[in-house]
Design a protein around this motif. Structure first.
Motif, short mmCIF file in Angstrom:
data_model
loop_
_atom_site.label_atom_id
_atom_site.label_comp_id
_atom_site.label_asym_id
_atom_site.label_seq_id
_atom_site.Cartn_x
_atom_site.Cartn_y
_atom_site.Cartn_z
N VAL A 68 12.38 36.46 2.80
CA VAL A 68 13.05 37.46 1.95
C VAL A 68 12.04 38.52 1.55
N TRP A 69 10.85 38.10 1.17
CA TRP A 69 9.83 39.05 0.72
C TRP A 69 9.32 39.95 1.85
N ASP A 70 9.44 39.49 3.11
CA ASP A 70 9.14 40.38 4.24
C ASP A 70 9.96 41.67 4.11
N LYS A 71 11.23 41.51 3.73
CA LYS A 71 12.14 42.66 3.64
C LYS A 71 11.83 43.50 2.41
N VAL A 72 11.48 42.84 1.30
CA VAL A 72 11.14 43.56 0.07
C VAL A 72 9.87 44.39 0.28
N VAL A 73 8.84 43.77 0.84
CA VAL A 73 7.57 44.46 1.09
C VAL A 73 7.77 45.66 2.02
N SER A 74 8.64 45.50 3.02
CA SER A 74 8.81 46.55 4.03
C SER A 74 9.86 47.60 3.64
N GLY A 75 10.37 47.52 2.42
CA GLY A 75 11.17 48.66 1.94
C GLY A 75 12.58 48.41 1.48
N SER A 76 13.04 47.13 1.43
CA SER A 76 14.42 46.90 0.99
C SER A 76 14.49 45.86 -0.12
N CYS A 77 14.82 46.33 -1.34
CA CYS A 77 15.07 45.36 -2.41
C CYS A 77 16.53 44.90 -2.37
N LYS A 78 17.35 45.57 -1.55
CA LYS A 78 18.78 45.24 -1.48
C LYS A 78 19.01 43.86 -0.84
N ILE A 79 18.05 43.39 -0.06
CA ILE A 79 18.17 42.05 0.52
C ILE A 79 18.40 41.01 -0.57
N LEU A 80 17.85 41.26 -1.78
CA LEU A 80 17.98 40.32 -2.89
C LEU A 80 19.45 40.10 -3.26
N VAL A 81 20.24 41.17 -3.15
CA VAL A 81 21.68 41.09 -3.45
C VAL A 81 22.35 40.09 -2.51
N PHE A 82 22.02 40.18 -1.23
CA PHE A 82 22.69 39.35 -0.23
C PHE A 82 22.23 37.89 -0.30
N VAL A 83 21.01 37.66 -0.76
CA VAL A 83 20.57 36.28 -0.99
C VAL A 83 21.41 35.68 -2.13
N ALA A 84 21.61 36.46 -3.19
CA ALA A 84 22.42 36.00 -4.32
C ALA A 84 23.87 35.73 -3.89
N VAL A 85 24.43 36.65 -3.10
CA VAL A 85 25.80 36.48 -2.61
C VAL A 85 25.90 35.21 -1.76
N GLU A 86 24.93 35.02 -0.88
CA GLU A 86 24.97 33.86 0.02
C GLU A 86 24.81 32.54 -0.74
N ILE A 87 24.03 32.56 -1.81
CA ILE A 87 23.90 31.36 -2.65
C ILE A 87 25.28 30.98 -3.21
N LEU A 88 26.00 31.99 -3.69
CA LEU A 88 27.35 31.72 -4.24
C LEU A 88 28.30 31.22 -3.15
N LEU A 89 28.23 31.83 -1.96
CA LEU A 89 29.11 31.41 -0.86
C LEU A 89 28.78 29.99 -0.40
N THR A 90 27.50 29.68 -0.35
CA THR A 90 27.06 28.35 0.11
C THR A 90 27.52 27.25 -0.85
N PHE A 91 27.44 27.55 -2.14
CA PHE A 91 27.79 26.54 -3.15
C PHE A 91 29.15 26.83 -3.80
N LYS A 92 30.03 27.46 -3.02
CA LYS A 92 31.34 27.86 -3.54
C LYS A 92 32.11 26.68 -4.14
N ILE A 93 32.19 25.57 -3.44
CA ILE A 93 32.98 24.42 -3.90
C ILE A 93 32.46 23.92 -5.25
N LYS A 94 31.13 23.82 -5.34
CA LYS A 94 30.50 23.37 -6.58
C LYS A 94 30.79 24.36 -7.72
N VAL A 95 30.60 25.66 -7.45
CA VAL A 95 30.79 26.68 -8.49
C VAL A 95 32.25 26.75 -8.93
N MET A 96 33.18 26.65 -7.98
CA MET A 96 34.61 26.70 -8.31
C MET A 96 35.03 25.51 -9.18
N ALA A 97 34.27 24.41 -9.08
CA ALA A 97 34.60 23.22 -9.87
C ALA A 97 34.05 23.30 -11.30
#
Length: 293
Positions: free
Chosen positions: A223-252
Motif C-alpha cells: 500500500v505504501w508503495d502507492k502512497v510514496v509514488s504519489g497516490s494517497c487515494k489507494i487508502l480509500v480502496f483499502v478501507a472499502v475492501e476491508i468492509l467488503l471482505t468482512f461484510k457478513i461480520k459487519v452486517m451482524a
C-alpha cells in the motif's frame, strides 16, 4: 504466437509456478541501471506493480527525495545523510532527551521533533496526536527497513509527504470512502448509516496512520508503495475492501461502537488478499497509470 501473447503466456505461467512479477522485476532493474533515474517512470512502475523487497528502500529514497536521480551522487549524499543523523542523535544525547534505554522509534520521534523545531521542553511532556501518528508509522517502517539511518530518513520524508503534499487530500478521504463503498455495496453503506457508524469509523487509523498498526507490514508495504509514488487515494480502496471482505461480520453488528472496535482490530490472515483486491479496485475506479513517452 505474437510477442504480446507470448509475454502474457509467460506471465500467467510465472504466476502459476510462484514467480509472479519476474518480468516486472527485470523492467525495474533496467530502469535502475540508468545513470540518471527517471522519477516519472519509477513512479509509474510503483503505481502499477509491487516493488521487489530488495529494491524497495532504494526506490522509496529516490521518490521521497532522500537520494537524487543521479547514481554517481548516491554514495556522497547518503554520507551526508548519515552525518546529519549522527549529529542530531548526538545533540539529543547531550541534552539528555534520549539514552540507551530509549526505544528506537522514540529516538526517531525526538530527532524529527528537534529537526522540525517541535521538541518539547521535557521528554516527560505528554505526546501530541501527531506524535502518536509518527510513532505508529515508525513502528511499521522499522519492520520494513533494516538500516536505522535509511529508516529515519524514509519515516521523516514519508510523514512530511503526508503533512505537505497530501495535506488537502487526506481530509477528503472519508467522503471518498463513502462514495466508493456506495458504488461497490450500497446495502453495506446503508447498514453503517442505520447504525450511525459512518462518522465513527477509524478514519485516523486508516488515513492519518495509513493503516500502520492495522495491517501487517508485509501487506502494508504494498500500500505504501502507492502512497510514496504519489497516490494517497489507494487508502480509500483499502478501507472499502476491508468492509467488503468482512461484510457478513459487519452486517451482524448493530452498533457504531461494535463496528468501530471490530474494524480497529481486523483479523490479519486475509490482509494480503485485501490489499491485492484494493489495488484492483483502485485501478478499476482510477485507471492504470501508463508510462509517458
Amino acid at each position: 504466437m505474437t510477442e504480446d501473447s507470448q509475454r502474457n503466456f509467460r506471465s500467467v505461467y510465472y504466476e502459476k509456478v510462484g514467480f509472479r512479477g519476474v518480468e516486472e522485476k527485470k523492467s525495474l532493474e533496467i530502469l535502475l541501471k540508468d545513470d540518471c533515474l527517471d522519477i516519472e517512470k519509477l513512479c509509474t512502475f510503483s503505481q502499477r506493480f509491487p516493488l521487489p523487497s530488495m529494491y524497495r528502500a532504494l526506490v522509496w529514497k529516490v521518490l521521497l527525495g532522500i537520494l537524487p536521480p543521479h547514481h554517481e551522487s548516491h554514495a556522497q549524499v547518503m554520507k551526508y545523510r548519515k552525518e546529519q543523523y549522527s549529529d542530531v542523535l548526538h545533540a539529543l544525547k547531550v541534552i539528555r532527551f534520549v539514552s540507551e534505554a530509549t526505544t528506537q522509534v522514540e529516538v526517531y520521534l525526538r530527532m524529527y521533533q528537534l529537526e522540525s523545531g517541535k521538541l518539547p521542553r521535557s521528554p516527560s511532556f505528554p505526546l501530541e496526536p501527531e506524535d502518536e501518528v509518527f510513532l505508529a508509522i515508525s513502528k511499521a517502517m522499522e519492520e520494513m527497513v533494516e538500516d536505522s539511518v535509511d529508516c529515519y530518513w524514509i519515516i521523516r520524508c514519508f510523514v512530511n509527504q503526508l503533512n505537505n503534499k497530501y495535506r488537502d487530500s487526506l481530509p477528503q478521504l472519508p467522503k471518498a470512502f463513502e462514495q466508493y463503498l456506495n458504488l461497490e455495496d450500497s446495502r453495506l453503506l446503508t447498514h453503517l448509516k442505520t447504525c450511525s457508524a459512518v462518522s465513527k469509523l477509524p478514519y485516523d487509523l486508516w488515513f492519518k496512520r495509513c493503516f500502520a498498526g492495522c495491517l501487517p507490514e508485509s501487506s502494508l508495504q504494498r500500500v505504501w508503495d502507492k502512497v510514496v509514488s504519489g497516490s494517497c487515494k489507494i487508502l480509500v480502496f483499502v478501507a472499502v475492501e476491508i468492509l467488503l471482505t468482512f461484510k457478513i461480520k459487519v452486517m451482524a453488528l448493530n452498533s457504531a461502537e461494535k463496528i468501530t472496535k471490530f474494524l480497529e482490530n481486523i483479523p490479519q490472515d486475509s490482509s494480503d488478499a485485501i490489499v491485492s483486491k484494493a489495488i484492483d479496485l483502485w485501478h478499476k475506479h482510477c485507471g492504470t497509470p501508463v508510462h509517458s513517452a
